[in-house]
Design a protein around this motif. Sequence first.
Motif, mmCIF file in Angstrom:
data_model
loop_
_atom_site.group_PDB
_atom_site.id
_atom_site.type_symbol
_atom_site.label_atom_id
_atom_site.label_comp_id
_atom_site.label_asym_id
_atom_site.label_seq_id
_atom_site.Cartn_x
_atom_site.Cartn_y
_atom_site.Cartn_z
ATOM 1 N N VAL A 59 41.848 42.205 39.388
ATOM 2 C CA VAL A 59 41.189 43.513 39.530
ATOM 3 C C VAL A 59 40.010 43.617 38.571
ATOM 4 C CG1 VAL A 59 41.493 46.005 39.331
ATOM 5 C CG2 VAL A 59 43.293 44.608 40.365
ATOM 6 N N LEU A 60 40.170 43.111 37.354
ATOM 7 C CA LEU A 60 39.048 43.128 36.421
ATOM 8 C C LEU A 60 37.845 42.381 36.990
ATOM 9 C CD1 LEU A 60 40.755 42.534 32.958
ATOM 10 C CD2 LEU A 60 39.418 44.536 33.632
ATOM 11 N N SER A 61 38.087 41.195 37.523
ATOM 12 C CA SER A 61 36.991 40.407 38.089
ATOM 13 C C SER A 61 36.331 41.142 39.247
ATOM 14 C CB SER A 61 37.505 39.041 38.556
ATOM 15 O OG SER A 61 37.945 38.268 37.467
ATOM 16 N N ASN A 72 36.168 51.353 32.482
ATOM 17 C CA ASN A 72 36.687 51.823 33.758
ATOM 18 C C ASN A 72 37.399 50.703 34.510
ATOM 19 O OD1 ASN A 72 36.927 53.981 35.719
ATOM 20 N ND2 ASN A 72 35.474 52.834 36.991
ATOM 21 N N ALA A 73 36.850 49.493 34.450
ATOM 22 C CA ALA A 73 37.494 48.350 35.099
ATOM 23 C C ALA A 73 38.857 48.071 34.483
ATOM 24 C CB ALA A 73 36.595 47.117 34.999
ATOM 25 N N VAL A 74 38.948 48.168 33.163
ATOM 26 C CA VAL A 74 40.224 47.949 32.483
ATOM 27 C C VAL A 74 41.244 48.998 32.925
ATOM 28 C CG1 VAL A 74 41.383 48.057 30.244
ATOM 29 C CG2 VAL A 74 39.263 46.757 30.481
ATOM 30 N N GLN A 75 40.845 50.258 32.956
ATOM 31 C CA GLN A 75 41.783 51.311 33.360
ATOM 32 C C GLN A 75 42.256 51.123 34.796
ATOM 33 O OE1 GLN A 75 43.108 53.084 31.236
ATOM 34 N NE2 GLN A 75 41.688 53.692 29.619
ATOM 35 N N PHE A 112 33.311 42.422 23.777
ATOM 36 C CA PHE A 112 34.677 42.301 24.263
ATOM 37 C C PHE A 112 35.313 43.683 24.267
ATOM 38 C CE2 PHE A 112 34.231 37.880 24.163
ATOM 39 C CZ PHE A 112 35.376 37.266 24.647
ATOM 40 N N TYR A 113 36.202 43.898 25.231
ATOM 41 C CA TYR A 113 36.899 45.174 25.363
ATOM 42 C C TYR A 113 38.393 44.890 25.329
ATOM 43 C CZ TYR A 113 32.309 46.823 26.734
ATOM 44 O OH TYR A 113 30.960 47.123 26.748
ATOM 45 N N VAL A 114 39.099 45.548 24.424
ATOM 46 C CA VAL A 114 40.514 45.298 24.179
ATOM 47 C C VAL A 114 41.310 46.551 24.520
ATOM 48 C CG1 VAL A 114 42.233 44.808 22.387
ATOM 49 C CG2 VAL A 114 40.041 43.586 22.389
ATOM 50 N N ALA A 115 42.471 46.356 25.146
ATOM 51 C CA ALA A 115 43.358 47.472 25.461
ATOM 52 C C ALA A 115 44.795 46.982 25.432
ATOM 53 C CB ALA A 115 43.033 48.064 26.833
#
Length: 245
Positions: A59-61, A72-75, A112-115
Motif C-alpha cells: 500500500v505504501l508503494s 497520508n500514505a503511512v496512515q 524518512f518517515y517513522v510510525a
Amino acid sequence: MAEFVIRVGGRSAQGRRPNNEDRFVADPDRHVFLVADGMGGQEGGEQASGLAADIIPRVLSDRLAALDDAPNAVQKALAEANQAIIDAGQRQSGNRKMGTTAVLAVQLDDRFYVAGLGDSRAYLVRADRVEQLTVDHTVADALARNGTLTPDQAKNSPWRNVLYKFLGCAEMAEGAEVRPFTPRAGDRLVLGSDGLTNFLTDDDLIRSGGHQANPQEWADQLVEAALGRGSKDNVTCVVVAFDRE
C-alpha cells in the motif's frame, strides 16, 4: 541523499517460544523497512504479522506512486492492514481476536518517515546519542506519560504488556503518529520487537560498534545480545545504515 548510501540488515530469532510470530521487511528497493510482532497464538499471531508485512509495503508503494504525501500514505497502509487483520480474525473459528504490533520506516526523497503501533520501537542512533522515535502504546506507558505512574513503576506494572493500540484493534480511535527525520551520514536506524528492545539499553546501541559494523552483522549482534540476556520472546531487529560513500 548523495552524501551516503543505505545498507540494511535484518534478523528474526524464534528464541524460547514454540513458534516465531515476528515478521520483518528490509526492502531498500521499495524504500520500506518494518518489524511486526504478532499476537493471538501460533496461527493468529503469525497470520496477523504476515498480513502486516505483506499489506503495508504494497500500500505504501501504491500510494506514494499515486503522489500521496508520505504521512497520508503511512496512515492508509496501517488502516488497510488493521482492517484486513480484523476481518481475518472474524473468519477464524470462535471469532478469535488476533493482532500485531508494527513499526515502520519509509523513505521519500531525502527524508524518512517513522510510525509505530504497539510496543515495537524505532531508535535513531546518531554519534553518541540515541533517540526513541516511537512511543509504546501500552497502558503502563500511557499512565507514565500522564504522570499517574513513574517510569520505574511503569516498568514493573501489570499493565506493561497490555496494548491499547495495535493492528487488529477494532476500537482504535486514532492512528499512529508519523515522525519525519532527515538522515545524516553515519546514522543508524534500528527497528525492533519488544523481545529485543526490552533487553537492550541506550549504551548498548552506542557502544556496541554499530557505527562501524556491517548492518547485518550488527543486527545479528543485537539479537544475540537480547537472547543472551534472557529474552524469552521472539527477537527481531532491522538495522538501516546511512554510510558515507
